[in-house]
Write an enzyme that holds these catalytic residues in place. Structure first.
Site, PDB file in Angstrom:
ATOM      1  N   ASP A  16      -7.110  -4.739  -0.683  1.00 35.68           N
ATOM      2  CA  ASP A  16      -7.188  -3.293  -0.901  1.00 35.68           C
ATOM      3  C   ASP A  16      -8.619  -2.822  -1.138  1.00 35.68           C
ATOM      4  O   ASP A  16      -9.068  -1.854  -0.523  1.00 35.68           O
ATOM      5  CB  ASP A  16      -6.308  -2.890  -2.090  1.00 35.68           C
ATOM      6  CG  ASP A  16      -4.825  -2.975  -1.753  1.00 35.68           C
ATOM      7  OD1 ASP A  16      -4.488  -3.395  -0.632  1.00 35.68           O
ATOM      8  OD2 ASP A  16      -3.995  -2.639  -2.625  1.00 35.68           O
ATOM      9  N   ARG A  96     -10.021  -1.295 -18.915  1.00 38.55           N
ATOM     10  CA  ARG A  96     -10.560  -0.228 -18.068  1.00 38.55           C
ATOM     11  C   ARG A  96     -11.812   0.445 -18.634  1.00 38.55           C
ATOM     12  O   ARG A  96     -12.721   0.786 -17.869  1.00 38.55           O
ATOM     13  CB  ARG A  96      -9.477   0.817 -17.779  1.00 38.55           C
ATOM     14  CG  ARG A  96      -8.264   0.305 -16.993  1.00 38.55           C
ATOM     15  CD  ARG A  96      -8.569  -0.854 -16.098  1.00 38.55           C
ATOM     16  NE  ARG A  96      -7.465  -1.243 -15.227  1.00 38.55           N
ATOM     17  CZ  ARG A  96      -7.381  -2.455 -14.681  1.00 38.55           C
ATOM     18  NH1 ARG A  96      -8.308  -3.363 -14.945  1.00 38.55           N
ATOM     19  NH2 ARG A  96      -6.394  -2.746 -13.886  1.00 38.55           N
ATOM     20  N   ASP A 125      -4.024   3.725 -14.226  1.00 34.96           N
ATOM     21  CA  ASP A 125      -5.408   3.267 -14.125  1.00 34.96           C
ATOM     22  C   ASP A 125      -6.347   4.315 -13.553  1.00 34.96           C
ATOM     23  O   ASP A 125      -7.508   4.398 -13.945  1.00 34.96           O
ATOM     24  CB  ASP A 125      -5.484   1.978 -13.294  1.00 34.96           C
ATOM     25  CG  ASP A 125      -5.159   0.744 -14.114  1.00 34.96           C
ATOM     26  OD1 ASP A 125      -5.184   0.840 -15.355  1.00 34.96           O
ATOM     27  OD2 ASP A 125      -4.896  -0.313 -13.522  1.00 34.96           O
ATOM     28  N   SER A 179       3.031  -7.133  -7.971  1.00 33.37           N
ATOM     29  CA  SER A 179       1.604  -6.926  -8.184  1.00 33.37           C
ATOM     30  C   SER A 179       1.179  -7.547  -9.508  1.00 33.37           C
ATOM     31  O   SER A 179       1.905  -7.456 -10.500  1.00 33.37           O
ATOM     32  CB  SER A 179       1.311  -5.425  -8.191  1.00 33.37           C
ATOM     33  OG  SER A 179      -0.037  -5.171  -8.530  1.00 33.37           O
TER      34      SER A 179
END
Length: 406
Positions: A16, A96, A125, A179
């Site tokens: 990705d 993050r 996210d 995922s």
């Protein structure tokens, strides 16, 4: 928004983000700087460098941020005993802010006018990356390809990759079964085969934790020493923050500790189901609670517990760099001034249980609490006045209610 001239991309080296790298180059005709953070995800990162070089990245940053991650983000969060919705140890959420911080710093170092991430338009996210970035640089541009491009399916992504000669692993040509996001604090698995919360997750989902049923039949003891709320040693051996979490991960994984199957409420409004593995964090939380039991006074602990849900929600929603989170952190850190001492835990078949704790800063007084003769340390008759004063309001209410009930 005007077209960016140079973009710093949060880059994993996977399909990705490799597609995003090429898409940024073709869509905007801009330079792309890649940033890959080692947060303890357990993957070899050199392939990411080679792939970025092959795809024409103008600059490549690969950084080991494990110590900073645990010291400046994980440990402060654990001082609060933070749990989102009472259960989730915030393993993805807390990573993050650090990634965003470095994206913005690298943009300043390289003269880039934008940053980019690979988060989708459905998840948390995207919010976390962007709120953190804007908190650090209000002028920064943020490009979120998943909200802009027309590559809305796996088939279109594969076609784009093949058109631009982006290497595709064979197992990426089909739908991934689920995922995975990983760092030193946790592993998160979600999506695809896990989307139905009525179906039990299969055992092969587990990435780092032994099934509790298969864990050793003999308990293992571990001692964790704290200074001012942070773990500093295991079994008497001083270690760095990242080394401590790595060792606790090993112990927790071995004994089947830290598996969570959770349906949570995303900030964007939908519910999602995830399987979280947080072996070291689960042990650390239990140990921190254990040392607070004897070093933190009751009123302080109750105040701290009362703000914890709000604090955890701020982290989950992406407000790490907000003034309200920093204000709460100041209160939490003040509470930890005497949270120093050692906790002994028993690890066994999926559980980490405090069995002993001691500290030079302890508030526990055996003389006051003993069921034996207390030698005058506590005058039990004092309790009568205490009870009467606290009962006064209740007596007045009861008298009024009885009057009007009749």
């Amino acid at each position: 928004m005007s077209a960016p001239k140079k973009v710093v991309l949060a880059y994993s080296g996977g399909l990705d983000t490799s597609i995003i790298l090429k898409w940024l180059q073709t869509e905007y005709g801009c330079e792309v700087v890649t940033f890959t953070a080692d947060l303890g995800q357990g993957e070899e990162l050199e392939p990411a460098r080679k792939k970025a070089e092959m795809m024409g990245a103008s600059d490549i940053y690969i950084e080991d941020l494990r110590e900073e991650f645990v010291r400046d983000f994980v440990f402060p969060m654990f001082r609060a005993n933070a749990l989102y919705e009472g259960l989730y140890l915030l393993g993805t959420s807390i990573a993050r802010p650090l990634i965003s911080k470095r994206l913005v710093e690298i943009a300043e170092e390289t003269g880039a006018d934008a940053v980019s991430h690979g988060a989708t338009g459905k998840g948390n996210d995207q919010v976390r990356f962007e709120l953190c970035a804007y908190s650090l640089n209000p002028e920064i541009k943020v490009i979120a390809p998943w909200r802009e491009w027309d590559l809305g399916s796996r088939t279109k992504l594969i076609e784009f990759a093949e058109m631009h000669q982006i290497p595709i692993a064979k197992d990426k040509r089909g739908e991934a079964p689920f995922s995975v996001d990983a760092n030193l604090l946790h592993t998160s698995s979600e999506g695809k085969m896990l989307e139905d919360p009525a179906e039990e997750a299969p055992d092969h989902i587990l990435q780092r934790i032994t099934r509790p049923e298969d864990a050793p039949d003999t308990p293992e003891m571990v001692e964790i020493t704290f200074e001012k709320g942070d773990a500093v040693a295991i079994n008497g051996e001083a270690m760095s923050p990242a080394t401590i979490l790595t060792e606790l991960n090993r112990l927790g994984g071995k004994h089947g500790i830290g598996i969570l199957d959770l349906v949570e409420n995303r900030f964007v409004g939908m519910k999602s189901r995830g399987i979280y593995e947080t072996p070291g964090g689960t042990i650390l939380l239990e140990a921190h609670r254990g040392i607070e039991q004897i070093t933190l006074d009751g009123a302080s602990g109750h105040l701290k517990d009362s703000i914890m849900p709000r604090y955890a929600e701020l982290i989950y929603n992406g407000f790490w760099f907000s003034p309200e989170r920093e204000m709460m952190q100041a209160l939490i850190d003040k509470s930890q001034e005497h949270v120093t001492g050692t906790v002994r835990l028993k690890l066994y078949k999926g559980a980490a249980r405090t069995v002993a704790r001691w500290s030079d800063h302890s508030l526990y007084s055996e003389a006051h609490v003993t069921f034996e003769e207390d030698m005058g340390a506590y005058d039990q008759t004092d309790a009568q006045g205490f009870i009467q004063l606290n009962a006064l309001r209740l007596k007045l209410l009861a008298a009024r209610n009885r009057k009007f009930k009749a």
